[in-house]
Write a protein that holds these residues in place. Structure first.
Motif, mmCIF file in Angstrom:
data_model
loop_
_atom_site.group_PDB
_atom_site.id
_atom_site.type_symbol
_atom_site.label_atom_id
_atom_site.label_comp_id
_atom_site.label_asym_id
_atom_site.label_seq_id
_atom_site.Cartn_x
_atom_site.Cartn_y
_atom_site.Cartn_z
ATOM 1 N N ALA A 1 4.428 3.071 1.341
ATOM 2 C CA ALA A 1 4.242 4.635 1.735
ATOM 3 C C ALA A 1 6.043 5.549 1.711
ATOM 4 O O ALA A 1 5.622 6.779 1.176
ATOM 5 C CB ALA A 1 3.375 4.739 3.003
ATOM 6 N N GLU A 2 6.998 4.895 2.089
ATOM 7 C CA GLU A 2 8.274 6.333 2.387
ATOM 8 C C GLU A 2 8.599 5.694 0.961
ATOM 9 O O GLU A 2 9.534 6.239 0.917
ATOM 10 C CB GLU A 2 8.940 4.949 2.977
ATOM 11 C CG GLU A 2 10.184 5.370 3.707
ATOM 12 C CD GLU A 2 10.604 4.470 4.816
ATOM 13 O OE1 GLU A 2 11.996 4.979 4.761
ATOM 14 O OE2 GLU A 2 10.721 3.753 5.321
ATOM 15 N N GLN B 1 12.246 -5.983 -5.556
ATOM 16 C CA GLN B 1 11.237 -6.329 -4.060
ATOM 17 C C GLN B 1 10.245 -5.728 -3.994
ATOM 18 O O GLN B 1 9.214 -5.717 -4.219
ATOM 19 C CB GLN B 1 11.926 -7.074 -2.913
ATOM 20 C CG GLN B 1 10.839 -7.984 -2.000
ATOM 21 C CD GLN B 1 9.651 -8.921 -2.171
ATOM 22 O OE1 GLN B 1 10.270 -9.966 -3.300
ATOM 23 N NE2 GLN B 1 8.946 -8.304 -2.694
ATOM 24 N N LEU B 2 10.746 -4.484 -3.995
ATOM 25 C CA LEU B 2 9.682 -2.992 -3.616
ATOM 26 C C LEU B 2 9.267 -2.688 -4.704
ATOM 27 O O LEU B 2 8.087 -2.116 -4.665
ATOM 28 C CB LEU B 2 10.812 -1.785 -3.000
ATOM 29 C CG LEU B 2 10.406 -0.830 -2.391
ATOM 30 C CD1 LEU B 2 8.780 -0.564 -1.655
ATOM 31 C CD2 LEU B 2 10.848 0.197 -1.666
ATOM 32 N N PHE B 3 9.615 -2.736 -5.751
ATOM 33 C CA PHE B 3 8.717 -2.549 -6.391
ATOM 34 C C PHE B 3 8.045 -3.456 -6.855
ATOM 35 O O PHE B 3 6.467 -2.140 -7.545
ATOM 36 C CB PHE B 3 10.228 -2.552 -8.271
ATOM 37 C CG PHE B 3 10.421 -0.782 -8.199
ATOM 38 C CD1 PHE B 3 10.285 0.656 -8.554
ATOM 39 C CD2 PHE B 3 12.053 -0.476 -8.153
ATOM 40 C CE1 PHE B 3 10.983 1.411 -9.190
ATOM 41 C CE2 PHE B 3 12.649 0.367 -8.262
ATOM 42 C CZ PHE B 3 12.131 1.197 -8.734
ATOM 43 N N THR B 4 7.769 -4.849 -6.659
ATOM 44 C CA THR B 4 6.721 -5.658 -6.306
ATOM 45 C C THR B 4 6.027 -4.888 -6.091
ATOM 46 O O THR B 4 4.489 -5.345 -6.199
ATOM 47 C CB THR B 4 7.586 -7.081 -7.086
ATOM 48 O OG1 THR B 4 8.464 -7.049 -7.916
ATOM 49 C CG2 THR B 4 6.541 -7.963 -6.781
ATOM 50 N N GLU C 1 2.347 -4.330 -6.662
ATOM 51 C CA GLU C 1 0.833 -4.682 -5.873
ATOM 52 C C GLU C 1 -0.510 -3.601 -6.108
ATOM 53 O O GLU C 1 -0.968 -3.878 -5.880
ATOM 54 C CB GLU C 1 1.380 -5.314 -5.622
ATOM 55 C CG GLU C 1 2.155 -6.886 -5.738
ATOM 56 C CD GLU C 1 2.689 -8.061 -4.353
ATOM 57 O OE1 GLU C 1 2.428 -7.885 -3.670
ATOM 58 O OE2 GLU C 1 3.067 -8.858 -5.446
ATOM 59 N N LEU C 2 0.125 -3.042 -4.804
ATOM 60 C CA LEU C 2 -0.651 -1.252 -4.192
ATOM 61 C C LEU C 2 -1.213 -0.928 -5.573
ATOM 62 O O LEU C 2 -2.531 -0.023 -5.190
ATOM 63 C CB LEU C 2 0.781 -0.733 -3.257
ATOM 64 C CG LEU C 2 -0.749 -0.172 -2.905
ATOM 65 C CD1 LEU C 2 -1.557 -0.204 -1.942
ATOM 66 C CD2 LEU C 2 0.948 1.371 -2.147
ATOM 67 N N GLU D 1 -6.333 0.022 -8.205
ATOM 68 C CA GLU D 1 -7.006 0.548 -10.160
ATOM 69 C C GLU D 1 -8.531 -0.388 -9.571
ATOM 70 O O GLU D 1 -9.551 -0.134 -9.708
ATOM 71 C CB GLU D 1 -6.405 0.186 -10.199
ATOM 72 C CG GLU D 1 -5.034 1.171 -10.680
ATOM 73 C CD GLU D 1 -4.132 1.308 -11.575
ATOM 74 O OE1 GLU D 1 -4.039 -0.630 -12.470
ATOM 75 O OE2 GLU D 1 -3.310 2.128 -11.998
ATOM 76 N N GLU D 2 -8.252 -1.632 -8.162
ATOM 77 C CA GLU D 2 -9.426 -2.751 -8.585
ATOM 78 C C GLU D 2 -10.388 -2.087 -7.821
ATOM 79 O O GLU D 2 -11.322 -2.324 -7.762
ATOM 80 C CB GLU D 2 -8.149 -4.246 -7.874
ATOM 81 C CG GLU D 2 -7.816 -4.644 -9.090
ATOM 82 C CD GLU D 2 -7.618 -5.356 -8.529
ATOM 83 O OE1 GLU D 2 -7.349 -6.054 -7.118
ATOM 84 O OE2 GLU D 2 -6.711 -6.750 -9.177
ATOM 85 N N ARG D 3 -10.258 -1.450 -6.408
ATOM 86 C CA ARG D 3 -11.015 -0.504 -5.752
ATOM 87 C C ARG D 3 -12.110 1.020 -6.383
ATOM 88 O O ARG D 3 -12.192 1.254 -5.572
ATOM 89 C CB ARG D 3 -10.359 -0.341 -4.687
ATOM 90 C CG ARG D 3 -9.745 -1.600 -3.548
ATOM 91 C CD ARG D 3 -9.420 -1.297 -2.658
ATOM 92 N NE ARG D 3 -8.687 -2.257 -1.427
ATOM 93 C CZ ARG D 3 -8.140 -2.079 -0.841
ATOM 94 N NH1 ARG D 3 -7.512 -1.026 0.318
ATOM 95 N NH2 ARG D 3 -7.747 -3.458 -0.650
ATOM 96 N N GLY D 4 -11.077 1.048 -7.572
ATOM 97 C CA GLY D 4 -10.949 2.452 -8.395
ATOM 98 C C GLY D 4 -10.664 3.762 -7.864
ATOM 99 O O GLY D 4 -11.076 4.788 -7.928
ATOM 100 N N VAL D 5 -9.783 3.221 -6.820
ATOM 101 C CA VAL D 5 -8.463 4.859 -6.252
ATOM 102 C C VAL D 5 -7.602 4.928 -6.830
ATOM 103 O O VAL D 5 -6.454 3.501 -6.801
ATOM 104 C CB VAL D 5 -8.621 4.937 -5.024
ATOM 105 C CG1 VAL D 5 -7.792 5.524 -4.002
ATOM 106 C CG2 VAL D 5 -9.825 4.332 -3.686
#
Length: 147
Positions: free
Chosen positions: A38-39, A60-63, A67-68, A73-77
């Motif tokens: 989030a930051e 690592q942070l880009f990964t 993933e987020l 997107e899988e949740r439709g958001v």
């Protein structure tokens, strides 16, 4: 003829290191990972700067961000991944008259009326010259929070 490697088996060991563990591998709790991601989306600094501050590699942070996005997107958001562009309207000031070419000086001229007008979700904010940057930042953050 002798070679520099001829004494490899005859000299004693000068240095011996034992590695115990997998290095800097860490297990991040989900809430800590979420706060770091989030930051990185706050826009206040680069993703690499956020990663450095938390002793992470930027990759690592880009990964984690990727993933987020995939989970959202899988949740439709849909998750906004880049900057959001808003329409800019440039209007000529009504009370500023052009100076005749013969009377112009070499000094840079500032108009008497200058402002930036932001409109976010129907709320219009006009920022005049000389406004405090802290106040501008607070107003913009407040507008973002209401979305």
């Amino acid at each position: 003829m002798t070679m520099s490697c001829d004494d490899a088996g005859t000299s004693g060991v000068q240095r011996f290191e034992v590695f115990t563990g997998a290095g800097r591998r860490r297990d991040w709790p989900d809430e800590v990972r979420a706060s770091i991601v989030a930051e990185s989306y706050s826009g206040r600094e680069t993703v690499s700067a956020v990663a450095r501050r938390h002793a992470l590699s930027p990759s690592q942070l880009f990964t984690w961000r990727r993933e987020l996005r995939k989970q959202m997107e899988e949740r439709g958001v849909p998750l906004q991944a880049g900057p959001v562009f808003v329409p800019a309207v440039v209007e000529a000031a009504a009370d500023v008259e052009p100076v005749p070419a013969a009377r112009r000086s070499n000094k840079p001229r500032r108009s008497k009326v200058s402002a930036v007008e932001l409109e976010i979700d129907g709320v219009a904010v006009k920022i005049n010259r000389g406004a405090d940057t802290g106040m501008i930042t607070a107003v913009i953050e407040a507008l973002k929070a209401t979305r």
